[in-house]
Design a protein around this motif. Structure first.
Motif, mmCIF file in Angstrom:
data_model
loop_
_atom_site.group_PDB
_atom_site.id
_atom_site.type_symbol
_atom_site.label_atom_id
_atom_site.label_comp_id
_atom_site.label_asym_id
_atom_site.label_seq_id
_atom_site.Cartn_x
_atom_site.Cartn_y
_atom_site.Cartn_z
ATOM 1 N N LEU A 31 64.655 61.534 54.175
ATOM 2 C CA LEU A 31 65.054 60.418 53.929
ATOM 3 C C LEU A 31 64.666 59.255 54.840
ATOM 4 C CD1 LEU A 31 68.556 60.874 52.623
ATOM 5 C CD2 LEU A 31 66.630 60.168 51.317
ATOM 6 N N LYS A 32 64.027 59.733 55.864
ATOM 7 C CA LYS A 32 63.397 58.908 56.825
ATOM 8 C C LYS A 32 62.482 58.020 56.472
ATOM 9 C CE LYS A 32 65.352 61.240 60.775
ATOM 10 N NZ LYS A 32 65.241 62.179 61.738
ATOM 11 N N GLY A 33 61.739 58.709 55.408
ATOM 12 C CA GLY A 33 60.696 58.161 54.499
ATOM 13 C C GLY A 33 61.231 57.406 53.208
ATOM 14 N N ASN A 34 60.215 57.200 52.485
ATOM 15 C CA ASN A 34 60.443 56.441 51.277
ATOM 16 C C ASN A 34 60.244 57.447 49.935
ATOM 17 O OD1 ASN A 34 61.375 54.595 49.212
ATOM 18 N ND2 ASN A 34 59.435 53.599 49.165
ATOM 19 N N ILE A 35 61.343 58.346 49.774
ATOM 20 C CA ILE A 35 61.150 59.311 48.592
ATOM 21 C C ILE A 35 61.788 59.015 47.321
ATOM 22 C CG2 ILE A 35 60.832 61.090 50.459
ATOM 23 C CD1 ILE A 35 63.622 61.883 49.832
ATOM 24 N N PRO A 36 61.350 59.255 46.300
ATOM 25 C CA PRO A 36 62.082 59.323 44.830
ATOM 26 C C PRO A 36 63.260 60.200 44.984
ATOM 27 C CG PRO A 36 59.692 59.874 44.607
ATOM 28 C CD PRO A 36 60.071 60.102 45.872
ATOM 29 N N PHE A 37 64.543 59.432 44.889
ATOM 30 C CA PHE A 37 65.872 60.153 45.153
ATOM 31 C C PHE A 37 66.812 59.814 43.912
ATOM 32 C CE2 PHE A 37 69.828 60.623 47.990
ATOM 33 C CZ PHE A 37 69.983 61.855 47.786
ATOM 34 N N ILE A 38 67.075 60.730 43.373
ATOM 35 C CA ILE A 38 68.242 60.362 42.418
ATOM 36 C C ILE A 38 69.679 61.330 42.349
ATOM 37 C CG2 ILE A 38 66.751 59.438 40.634
ATOM 38 C CD1 ILE A 38 66.874 62.040 38.981
ATOM 39 N N ASP A 39 70.662 60.408 41.938
ATOM 40 C CA ASP A 39 72.059 60.856 42.148
ATOM 41 C C ASP A 39 72.508 60.994 40.713
ATOM 42 O OD1 ASP A 39 75.039 60.951 42.324
ATOM 43 O OD2 ASP A 39 74.661 59.839 44.195
ATOM 44 N N VAL A 40 72.820 62.148 40.248
ATOM 45 C CA VAL A 40 73.011 62.491 38.855
ATOM 46 C C VAL A 40 74.576 62.488 38.602
ATOM 47 C CG1 VAL A 40 70.822 63.382 38.140
ATOM 48 C CG2 VAL A 40 72.917 65.018 38.868
ATOM 49 N N ARG A 41 75.395 61.825 39.539
ATOM 50 C CA ARG A 41 76.555 61.620 39.305
ATOM 51 C C ARG A 41 76.932 60.754 38.305
ATOM 52 N NH1 ARG A 41 79.329 60.847 44.899
ATOM 53 N NH2 ARG A 41 77.491 59.649 44.987
ATOM 54 N N SER A 42 78.218 60.671 37.948
ATOM 55 C CA SER A 42 78.693 59.750 37.002
ATOM 56 C C SER A 42 78.621 58.176 37.673
ATOM 57 C CB SER A 42 80.159 59.766 36.503
ATOM 58 O OG SER A 42 81.019 59.605 37.659
ATOM 59 N N LEU A 43 78.641 57.347 36.859
ATOM 60 C CA LEU A 43 78.547 55.713 37.418
ATOM 61 C C LEU A 43 79.880 55.589 38.254
ATOM 62 C CD1 LEU A 43 77.874 54.079 34.186
ATOM 63 C CD2 LEU A 43 76.256 54.455 35.946
ATOM 64 N N ASP A 44 80.936 56.111 37.826
ATOM 65 C CA ASP A 44 82.156 56.067 38.670
ATOM 66 C C ASP A 44 81.932 56.796 40.091
ATOM 67 O OD1 ASP A 44 83.320 54.251 36.915
ATOM 68 O OD2 ASP A 44 84.581 55.927 36.055
ATOM 69 N N GLU A 45 81.515 57.827 39.872
ATOM 70 C CA GLU A 45 81.434 58.690 41.233
ATOM 71 C C GLU A 45 80.277 57.968 42.235
ATOM 72 O OE1 GLU A 45 81.604 63.348 40.466
ATOM 73 O OE2 GLU A 45 80.378 62.429 39.161
ATOM 74 N N TYR A 46 79.266 57.490 41.700
ATOM 75 C CA TYR A 46 78.361 56.593 42.496
ATOM 76 C C TYR A 46 78.835 55.532 42.908
ATOM 77 C CZ TYR A 46 73.622 54.429 43.026
ATOM 78 O OH TYR A 46 72.699 53.928 43.962
ATOM 79 N N ALA A 47 79.675 54.792 42.261
ATOM 80 C CA ALA A 47 80.062 53.647 42.837
ATOM 81 C C ALA A 47 81.304 53.773 44.009
ATOM 82 C CB ALA A 47 80.948 52.784 41.703
ATOM 83 N N LEU A 48 81.816 54.949 44.023
ATOM 84 C CA LEU A 48 82.748 55.342 45.068
ATOM 85 C C LEU A 48 82.098 55.436 46.403
ATOM 86 C CD1 LEU A 48 85.310 57.659 43.231
ATOM 87 C CD2 LEU A 48 85.680 55.408 44.065
ATOM 88 N N GLY A 49 80.558 55.699 46.364
ATOM 89 C CA GLY A 49 79.649 55.831 47.494
ATOM 90 C C GLY A 49 78.739 56.746 47.336
ATOM 91 N N HIS A 50 77.331 56.540 47.858
ATOM 92 C CA HIS A 50 76.404 57.372 47.523
ATOM 93 C C HIS A 50 75.175 57.131 48.807
ATOM 94 C CE1 HIS A 50 75.554 53.074 46.081
ATOM 95 N NE2 HIS A 50 74.502 53.315 46.643
ATOM 96 N N ILE A 51 74.426 57.971 48.800
ATOM 97 C CA ILE A 51 73.420 58.018 49.923
ATOM 98 C C ILE A 51 72.582 56.729 49.677
ATOM 99 C CG2 ILE A 51 71.637 59.359 50.994
ATOM 100 C CD1 ILE A 51 73.019 61.996 50.015
ATOM 101 N N LYS A 52 72.420 55.946 50.803
ATOM 102 C CA LYS A 52 71.521 54.711 50.777
ATOM 103 C C LYS A 52 69.998 55.163 50.115
ATOM 104 C CE LYS A 52 70.048 50.921 53.773
ATOM 105 N NZ LYS A 52 69.837 50.625 55.039
ATOM 106 N N GLY A 53 69.464 54.414 49.105
ATOM 107 C CA GLY A 53 68.446 54.593 48.482
ATOM 108 C C GLY A 53 68.431 55.167 47.138
#
Length: 106
Positions: free
Chosen positions: A20-42
Motif C-alpha cells: 500500500l506504500k505504492g499505488n496498487i489496485p485495491f478493492i473492498d468487497v464488503r457491503s456499502l454499509d460496512e465500507y461506510a463504517l470504515g475502510h483502508i485508505k485508497g
C-alpha cells in the motif's frame, strides 16, 4: 489430484501494508454499509454481489479484501476466472490493526 478451479494467490495483511506504500489496485468487497463504517485508505468499494461489474486492468494484480476473508476469496476466484490477476487478502479487515493509527478512513 486434478483441480477444476484455478486458485487465486493470497497475501497477509502485513504484506498488503507494504504494498500500500505504492499505488496498487485495491478493492473492498464488503457491503456499502460496512465500507461506510470504515475502510483502508485508497480501497475502492465493489460489493461482492456486484463483483461482475468490476472493470480494472487485467495486466496488473488487483488486491481484494473483505471483513474476514471469505467474500474476498470468492471475489478473487471470480476475478481470476474472468482473466484478472486477483490476489486475496487473508484475514480481511478483522486483521487490520491500523484503525486507530491512520491508514483508515470513515
Amino acid at each position: 489430484m486434478l483441480s477444476f478451479f484455478k486458485r487465486s494467490p493470497e497475501i497477509s495483511i502485513s504484506e498488503l501494508k507494504a504494498l500500500l506504500k505504492g499505488n496498487i489496485p485495491f478493492i473492498d468487497v464488503r457491503s456499502l454499509d460496512e465500507y461506510a463504517l470504515g475502510h483502508i485508505k485508497g480501497a475502492k468499494n465493489v460489493p461482492l454481489e456486484q463483483i461482475d461489474s468490476f472493470n480494472g486492468k487485467k495486466e496488473a494484480a488487483v488486491y481484494v479484501i473483505c471483513r474476514s476473508g471469505i467474500r474476498s476469496k470468492q471475489a478473487a476466484a471470480y476475478l481470476t476466472k474472468a482473466g484478472y490477476q486477483a490476489v486475496h487478502v487473508r484475514g480481511g479487515m478483522n486483521r487490520w490493526d491500523e484503525k486507530r493509527k491512520g491508514g483508515y478512513e470513515k
